[in-house]
Design a protein around this motif. Structure first.
Motif, PDB file in Angstrom:
ATOM      1  N   LYS A  58       0.828  -1.197   0.000  1.00  0.00           N
ATOM      2  CA  LYS A  58       0.000   0.000   0.000  1.00  0.00           C
ATOM      3  C   LYS A  58       0.868   1.254   0.000  1.00  0.00           C
ATOM      4  O   LYS A  58       2.092   1.190   0.123  1.00  0.00           O
ATOM      5  CB  LYS A  58      -0.934  -0.031   1.210  1.00  0.00           C
ATOM      6  CG  LYS A  58      -1.874  -1.242   1.203  1.00  0.00           C
ATOM      7  CD  LYS A  58      -2.650  -1.378   2.491  1.00  0.00           C
ATOM      8  CE  LYS A  58      -3.651  -0.261   2.668  1.00  0.00           C
ATOM      9  NZ  LYS A  58      -4.494  -0.476   3.880  1.00  0.00           N
ATOM     10  N   TYR A 104      -4.513  -9.946  -0.758  1.00  0.00           N
ATOM     11  CA  TYR A 104      -5.864  -9.815  -1.291  1.00  0.00           C
ATOM     12  C   TYR A 104      -6.186 -11.002  -2.192  1.00  0.00           C
ATOM     13  O   TYR A 104      -5.303 -11.564  -2.840  1.00  0.00           O
ATOM     14  CB  TYR A 104      -5.996  -8.552  -2.149  1.00  0.00           C
ATOM     15  CG  TYR A 104      -5.894  -7.241  -1.402  1.00  0.00           C
ATOM     16  CD1 TYR A 104      -7.022  -6.638  -0.853  1.00  0.00           C
ATOM     17  CD2 TYR A 104      -4.661  -6.592  -1.284  1.00  0.00           C
ATOM     18  CE1 TYR A 104      -6.921  -5.422  -0.187  1.00  0.00           C
ATOM     19  CE2 TYR A 104      -4.555  -5.380  -0.618  1.00  0.00           C
ATOM     20  CZ  TYR A 104      -5.695  -4.804  -0.077  1.00  0.00           C
ATOM     21  OH  TYR A 104      -5.598  -3.604   0.581  1.00  0.00           O
ATOM     22  N   ASN A 132     -12.920  -7.004  -4.612  1.00  0.00           N
ATOM     23  CA  ASN A 132     -12.198  -7.711  -3.552  1.00  0.00           C
ATOM     24  C   ASN A 132     -13.112  -8.718  -2.847  1.00  0.00           C
ATOM     25  O   ASN A 132     -14.271  -8.910  -3.227  1.00  0.00           O
ATOM     26  CB  ASN A 132     -11.578  -6.725  -2.560  1.00  0.00           C
ATOM     27  CG  ASN A 132     -12.633  -5.904  -1.826  1.00  0.00           C
ATOM     28  OD1 ASN A 132     -13.823  -6.223  -1.834  1.00  0.00           O
ATOM     29  ND2 ASN A 132     -12.186  -4.829  -1.174  1.00  0.00           N
ATOM     30  N   SER A 159     -16.346  -5.349  -2.970  1.00  0.00           N
ATOM     31  CA  SER A 159     -16.241  -3.919  -3.255  1.00  0.00           C
ATOM     32  C   SER A 159     -15.293  -3.699  -4.429  1.00  0.00           C
ATOM     33  O   SER A 159     -14.315  -4.435  -4.592  1.00  0.00           O
ATOM     34  CB  SER A 159     -15.714  -3.170  -2.026  1.00  0.00           C
ATOM     35  OG  SER A 159     -16.586  -3.316  -0.926  1.00  0.00           O
ATOM     36  N   TYR A 160     -15.580  -2.672  -5.223  1.00  0.00           N
ATOM     37  CA  TYR A 160     -14.699  -2.333  -6.342  1.00  0.00           C
ATOM     38  C   TYR A 160     -13.458  -1.601  -5.799  1.00  0.00           C
ATOM     39  O   TYR A 160     -13.566  -0.703  -4.961  1.00  0.00           O
ATOM     40  CB  TYR A 160     -15.415  -1.424  -7.342  1.00  0.00           C
ATOM     41  CG  TYR A 160     -16.486  -2.133  -8.136  1.00  0.00           C
ATOM     42  CD1 TYR A 160     -16.171  -2.862  -9.274  1.00  0.00           C
ATOM     43  CD2 TYR A 160     -17.826  -2.061  -7.742  1.00  0.00           C
ATOM     44  CE1 TYR A 160     -17.158  -3.509 -10.011  1.00  0.00           C
ATOM     45  CE2 TYR A 160     -18.812  -2.708  -8.472  1.00  0.00           C
ATOM     46  CZ  TYR A 160     -18.473  -3.428  -9.595  1.00  0.00           C
ATOM     47  OH  TYR A 160     -19.451  -4.072 -10.320  1.00  0.00           O
ATOM     48  N   ARG A 161     -12.283  -1.999  -6.287  1.00  0.00           N
ATOM     49  CA  ARG A 161     -11.043  -1.384  -5.857  1.00  0.00           C
ATOM     50  C   ARG A 161     -10.098  -1.215  -7.056  1.00  0.00           C
ATOM     51  O   ARG A 161     -10.152  -1.992  -8.017  1.00  0.00           O
ATOM     52  CB  ARG A 161     -10.346  -2.236  -4.784  1.00  0.00           C
ATOM     53  CG  ARG A 161     -11.057  -2.241  -3.443  1.00  0.00           C
ATOM     54  CD  ARG A 161     -10.952  -0.884  -2.750  1.00  0.00           C
ATOM     55  NE  ARG A 161     -11.557  -0.891  -1.437  1.00  0.00           N
ATOM     56  CZ  ARG A 161     -12.825  -0.563  -1.189  1.00  0.00           C
ATOM     57  NH1 ARG A 161     -13.624  -0.231  -2.198  1.00  0.00           N
ATOM     58  NH2 ARG A 161     -13.287  -0.561   0.051  1.00  0.00           N
ATOM     59  N   ASN A 162      -9.231  -0.198  -6.956  1.00  0.00           N
ATOM     60  CA  ASN A 162      -8.208   0.055  -7.977  1.00  0.00           C
ATOM     61  C   ASN A 162      -6.844  -0.262  -7.377  1.00  0.00           C
ATOM     62  O   ASN A 162      -6.478   0.313  -6.338  1.00  0.00           O
ATOM     63  CB  ASN A 162      -8.238   1.512  -8.431  1.00  0.00           C
ATOM     64  CG  ASN A 162      -9.626   1.956  -8.864  1.00  0.00           C
ATOM     65  OD1 ASN A 162     -10.450   1.140  -9.271  1.00  0.00           O
ATOM     66  ND2 ASN A 162      -9.892   3.250  -8.781  1.00  0.00           N
ATOM     67  N   SER A 188     -14.937   6.755 -10.793  1.00  0.00           N
ATOM     68  CA  SER A 188     -13.957   6.545  -9.736  1.00  0.00           C
ATOM     69  C   SER A 188     -12.986   7.722  -9.657  1.00  0.00           C
ATOM     70  O   SER A 188     -12.650   8.203  -8.563  1.00  0.00           O
ATOM     71  CB  SER A 188     -13.185   5.247  -9.987  1.00  0.00           C
ATOM     72  OG  SER A 188     -12.138   5.072  -9.062  1.00  0.00           O
TER      73      SER A 188
END
Length: 321
Positions: free
Chosen positions: A160, A168, A188, A192-195, A226
């Motif tokens: 991160k 993940y 994930n 949930s949508y993640r970049n 986003s």
């Protein structure tokens, strides 16, 4: 391969000129006997090729025989000729000849737009890399790309922004290139949508397990929303300052750090200009303002004056010690 060779023969012949067997053989690096066999294959497939005898003879197609993109508008056709970014092609492991691709496209467009399309390719070049070249490692691209195309789940170790390592499991939905940085858009384990930035993926495994792509998901639409949400949620630290007119252009040039700039016109003839600057954090504001020395004077917030004065004194002590 024979199929690829036949396509190349058609591309050469669709320029409309009579081409000799020897020229075709040299171009394709095969024997003249092979070219004759290829011509027979094209004829059997219904392609109207025929030979002309004599010194200037050779092979050609019946006039006007070619596939045309006649169902597209002129602007739509020309837009197809915007040059592809070499970095993008390289990152995606698409080892293709852009020149050959251009020739194939040119042969497929109507005559009246061909020159304009060719001009676009020759007069515009798209470079998505940074000035010093991308230093980001994207060794995971090939396998993440495969997982995206085949709807395969992926487990990965991800570093991160604060250097914390986290594991993940994701369902990768697509790849987005922002500037020179690649992102994988995914769902994930919390649905949930993640970049995720590809350069921060350390270890990964493409699993055999497949996932079902969400219905109605459109990558481009998701990315726009986003990005808009990201910008709106950025922290804002506003500073009121006076600056020397000599550095106005330099401040505008560094707009990467200053997200908002408002110039007061109350004193148009003054050597000093009142500005409102907006930064993500107080720390970035301090570093930015210090970089301009005595050419920026802070009015508010007032406590920022003390912070800047202390930083300046620290610098003096460093070089006087």
């Amino acid at each position: 391969m024979k199929a690829e060779r036949l396509i190349k023969i058609l591309i050469l012949l669709q320029h409309g000129e009579t081409t000799s067997t020897r020229t075709l053989a040299n171009e394709l690096e095969v024997s003249e006997r092979t070219i004759h066999r290829d011509m027979e294959s094209l004829s059997v497939a219904g392609i109207p090729v025929f030979s002309e005898r004599g010194k200037a003879g050779g092979w050609r197609l019946i006039d006007e025989w070619k596939n045309k993109l006649s169902w597209l508008t002129e602007k739509e056709i020309i837009s197809l000729f915007l040059p592809a970014s070499e970095k993008v092609l390289s990152d995606l492991n698409l080892n293709i000849s852009t020149e050959e691709m251009k020739q194939k496209l040119l042969l497929s467009v109507p005559n009246h737009v061909r020159q304009n399309a060719a001009n676009l390719w020759e007069r515009i070049y798209i470079d998505t890399d940074t000035w010093h070249g991308s230093q980001q490692s994207i060794g995971s691209m090939k396998f993440i790309q495969q997982a995206v195309m085949e709807n395969k789940k992926v487990t990965m170790e991800y570093k991160k922004a604060d250097n914390e390592m986290k594991t993940y499991m994701i369902n990768p939905l697509g790849l987005v290139l922002k500037g020179s940085t690649w992102y994988v858009i995914a769902i994930n384990s919390q649905n949930s949508y993640r970049n995720f930035r590809l350069s921060r993926i350390i270890n990964f495994t493409v699993l055999e397990e497949s996932f079902t792509r969400p219905g109605g998901f459109i990558l481009s639409q998701y990315w726009k929303e986003s990005k808009k949400a990201f910008i709106q949620n950025l922290p804002a630290y506003q500073v009121e300052v006076e600056v020397s007119r000599q550095i106005i252009n330099r401040i505008m040039f560094t707009g990467r750090f200053v997200r908002h700039l408002h110039e007061s016109t109350k004193q148009p003839n003054s050597k000093w200009v009142q500005l409102s600057l907006e930064f993500p954090t107080e720390e970035e504001a301090v570093n930015f303002i210090l970089g301009f020395g005595n050419q920026i004077r802070v009015h508010s917030p007032v406590h920022l004056q003390s912070i800047l004065a202390k930083k300046a004194n620290d610098i003096l002590e460093l070089y006087n010690s």
